[in-house]
Design a protein around this motif. Structure first.
Motif, PDB file in Angstrom:
ATOM      1  N   ASN A  63      -8.007  -2.272  -0.909  1.00 12.00           N
ATOM      2  CA  ASN A  63      -7.798  -2.889   0.176  1.00 12.00           C
ATOM      3  C   ASN A  63      -6.378  -3.938   0.536  1.00 12.00           C
ATOM      4  O   ASN A  63      -6.997  -4.218  -0.571  1.00 12.00           O
ATOM      5  CB  ASN A  63      -9.039  -3.026   0.668  1.00 12.00           C
ATOM      6  CG  ASN A  63      -8.880  -3.276   2.235  1.00 12.00           C
ATOM      7  OD1 ASN A  63      -7.561  -3.873   2.687  1.00 12.00           O
ATOM      8  ND2 ASN A  63      -9.564  -3.180   3.077  1.00 12.00           N
ATOM      9  N   THR A  64      -5.238  -3.553   0.562  1.00 15.01           N
ATOM     10  CA  THR A  64      -4.010  -4.499   0.395  1.00 15.01           C
ATOM     11  C   THR A  64      -4.404  -4.749   1.602  1.00 15.01           C
ATOM     12  O   THR A  64      -3.397  -5.764   1.578  1.00 15.01           O
ATOM     13  CB  THR A  64      -2.976  -3.440   0.550  1.00 15.01           C
ATOM     14  OG1 THR A  64      -2.805  -2.571   1.794  1.00 15.01           O
ATOM     15  CG2 THR A  64      -3.343  -2.715  -0.481  1.00 15.01           C
ATOM     16  N   ILE A  65      -5.216  -5.414   2.806  1.00 17.97           N
ATOM     17  CA  ILE A  65      -4.570  -6.692   3.957  1.00 17.97           C
ATOM     18  C   ILE A  65      -4.723  -8.078   3.159  1.00 17.97           C
ATOM     19  O   ILE A  65      -4.292  -8.807   3.924  1.00 17.97           O
ATOM     20  CB  ILE A  65      -6.482  -6.655   4.679  1.00 17.97           C
ATOM     21  CG1 ILE A  65      -6.463  -5.014   5.970  1.00 17.97           C
ATOM     22  CG2 ILE A  65      -6.445  -7.562   5.682  1.00 17.97           C
ATOM     23  CD1 ILE A  65      -7.562  -4.813   6.431  1.00 17.97           C
ATOM     24  N   ASP A  66      -5.624  -8.229   2.128  1.00 14.19           N
ATOM     25  CA  ASP A  66      -5.507  -8.801   1.784  1.00 14.19           C
ATOM     26  C   ASP A  66      -4.030  -9.732   0.782  1.00 14.19           C
ATOM     27  O   ASP A  66      -3.427 -10.892   0.889  1.00 14.19           O
ATOM     28  CB  ASP A  66      -6.518 -10.187   0.912  1.00 14.19           C
ATOM     29  CG  ASP A  66      -7.617 -10.032   1.528  1.00 14.19           C
ATOM     30  OD1 ASP A  66      -7.881 -10.558   2.334  1.00 14.19           O
ATOM     31  OD2 ASP A  66      -8.815 -10.633   0.927  1.00 14.19           O
ATOM     32  N   ALA A  67      -3.619  -9.056   0.414  1.00 15.45           N
ATOM     33  CA  ALA A  67      -2.192  -8.927  -0.151  1.00 15.45           C
ATOM     34  C   ALA A  67      -0.765  -9.021   1.253  1.00 15.45           C
ATOM     35  O   ALA A  67      -0.582  -9.953   1.242  1.00 15.45           O
ATOM     36  CB  ALA A  67      -1.575  -7.765  -1.010  1.00 15.45           C
ATOM     37  N   HIS A  68      -1.528  -8.277   2.268  1.00 19.21           N
ATOM     38  CA  HIS A  68      -0.603  -8.582   3.656  1.00 19.21           C
ATOM     39  C   HIS A  68      -0.380  -9.808   4.078  1.00 19.21           C
ATOM     40  O   HIS A  68       0.191 -10.180   4.583  1.00 19.21           O
ATOM     41  CB  HIS A  68      -0.876  -8.013   4.219  1.00 19.21           C
ATOM     42  CG  HIS A  68       0.536  -5.819   3.974  1.00 19.21           C
ATOM     43  ND1 HIS A  68      -0.910  -4.625   3.254  1.00 19.21           N
ATOM     44  CD2 HIS A  68       1.072  -5.630   4.235  1.00 19.21           C
ATOM     45  CE1 HIS A  68      -0.473  -4.083   2.906  1.00 19.21           C
ATOM     46  NE2 HIS A  68       1.187  -4.102   4.159  1.00 19.21           N
ATOM     47  N   GLN A 116      -2.702  -5.193  10.895  1.00 21.63           N
ATOM     48  CA  GLN A 116      -2.505  -3.775  11.818  1.00 21.63           C
ATOM     49  C   GLN A 116      -0.751  -3.545  10.752  1.00 21.63           C
ATOM     50  O   GLN A 116      -0.399  -2.537  10.943  1.00 21.63           O
ATOM     51  CB  GLN A 116      -1.615  -4.441  12.886  1.00 21.63           C
ATOM     52  CG  GLN A 116      -2.327  -4.615  13.883  1.00 21.63           C
ATOM     53  CD  GLN A 116      -3.344  -3.882  14.781  1.00 21.63           C
ATOM     54  OE1 GLN A 116      -2.696  -2.400  14.697  1.00 21.63           O
ATOM     55  NE2 GLN A 116      -4.977  -3.839  14.666  1.00 21.63           N
ATOM     56  N   ALA A 117      -0.494  -3.880   9.628  1.00 22.28           N
ATOM     57  CA  ALA A 117       0.720  -3.644   8.970  1.00 22.28           C
ATOM     58  C   ALA A 117       0.090  -2.874   7.666  1.00 22.28           C
ATOM     59  O   ALA A 117       1.186  -2.134   7.026  1.00 22.28           O
ATOM     60  CB  ALA A 117       0.844  -5.019   8.263  1.00 22.28           C
ATOM     61  N   THR A 118      -0.798  -2.306   7.541  1.00 23.26           N
ATOM     62  CA  THR A 118      -1.458  -1.760   6.815  1.00 23.26           C
ATOM     63  C   THR A 118      -1.629  -0.248   7.097  1.00 23.26           C
ATOM     64  O   THR A 118      -1.786   0.911   6.942  1.00 23.26           O
ATOM     65  CB  THR A 118      -2.980  -2.011   6.149  1.00 23.26           C
ATOM     66  OG1 THR A 118      -3.635  -1.887   7.507  1.00 23.26           O
ATOM     67  CG2 THR A 118      -2.380  -3.606   4.843  1.00 23.26           C
ATOM     68  N   ARG A 119      -1.647  -0.284   8.654  1.00 22.38           N
ATOM     69  CA  ARG A 119      -1.311   1.235   9.616  1.00 22.38           C
ATOM     70  C   ARG A 119      -0.058   1.852   9.353  1.00 22.38           C
ATOM     71  O   ARG A 119       0.756   1.755   9.702  1.00 22.38           O
ATOM     72  CB  ARG A 119      -2.236   0.854  10.940  1.00 22.38           C
ATOM     73  CG  ARG A 119      -3.346   0.639  10.624  1.00 22.38           C
ATOM     74  CD  ARG A 119      -4.400   0.428  11.604  1.00 22.38           C
ATOM     75  NE  ARG A 119      -5.515   0.392  11.189  1.00 22.38           N
ATOM     76  CZ  ARG A 119      -5.920  -1.031  12.007  1.00 22.38           C
ATOM     77  NH1 ARG A 119      -5.893  -1.628  13.295  1.00 22.38           N
ATOM     78  NH2 ARG A 119      -7.847  -0.969  11.989  1.00 22.38           N
TER      79      ARG A 119
END
Length: 97
Positions: free
Chosen positions: A25-30, A94-97
Motif C-alpha cells: 500500500n503506497t498511501i504513506d509513500a504518497h 486520491q493520488a493512488t487511484r
C-alpha cells in the motif's frame, strides 16, 4: 512479464529488479512525497521512492524505511515521522487511484 519489463528498463539505462519488488500500500509513500514537495523536494522524493521500490527491493510502506528514504533527499526526519504518524495529506490517497 517482469523479465520483459526489466529488459525494456535496461534498454533505457534503468536497473529494475522486479523480482525483489514487493507490492504494498503506497498511501504513506504518497503522503511523504507531499511533505517532500512542501520542502521543494518532490521530484527527488518521487525518484528515490521509485528506485527504492523497483531497483532495490525496499518495502516502501514501512515507516522507518520511508523516514530514512526521506532523509536521504533532505526531508527532516522528525517531520517525516510526524507526518507518517498523523492524518496529514489526506488527499494523498486520491493520488493512488
Amino acid at each position: 512479464m517482469t523479465r520483459q519489463i526489466t529488459e525494456l528498463a535496461a534498454a533505457e539505462g534503468l536497473a529494475f529488479d522486479l523480482e525483489r519488488a514487493v507490492s504494498v500500500n503506497t498511501i504513506d509513500a504518497h503522503r511523504l512525497s507531499h511533505l517532500a514537495a512542501a520542502h521543494g523536494l518532490g521530484g527527488q522524493m518521487h525518484e528515490r521512492l521509485l528506485r527504492a521500490h523497483l531497483c532495490e527491493g525496499e518495502i516502501v510502506d514501512d515507516p522507518d524505511t520511508l523516514v530514512r528514504l526521506g532523509a536521504e533527499v533532505g526531508v527532516p526526519e522528525g517531520e517525516a515521522r510526524r507526518t507518517l504518524n498523523s492524518d496529514e495529506y489526506p488527499d494523498a490517497a486520491q493520488a493512488t487511484r
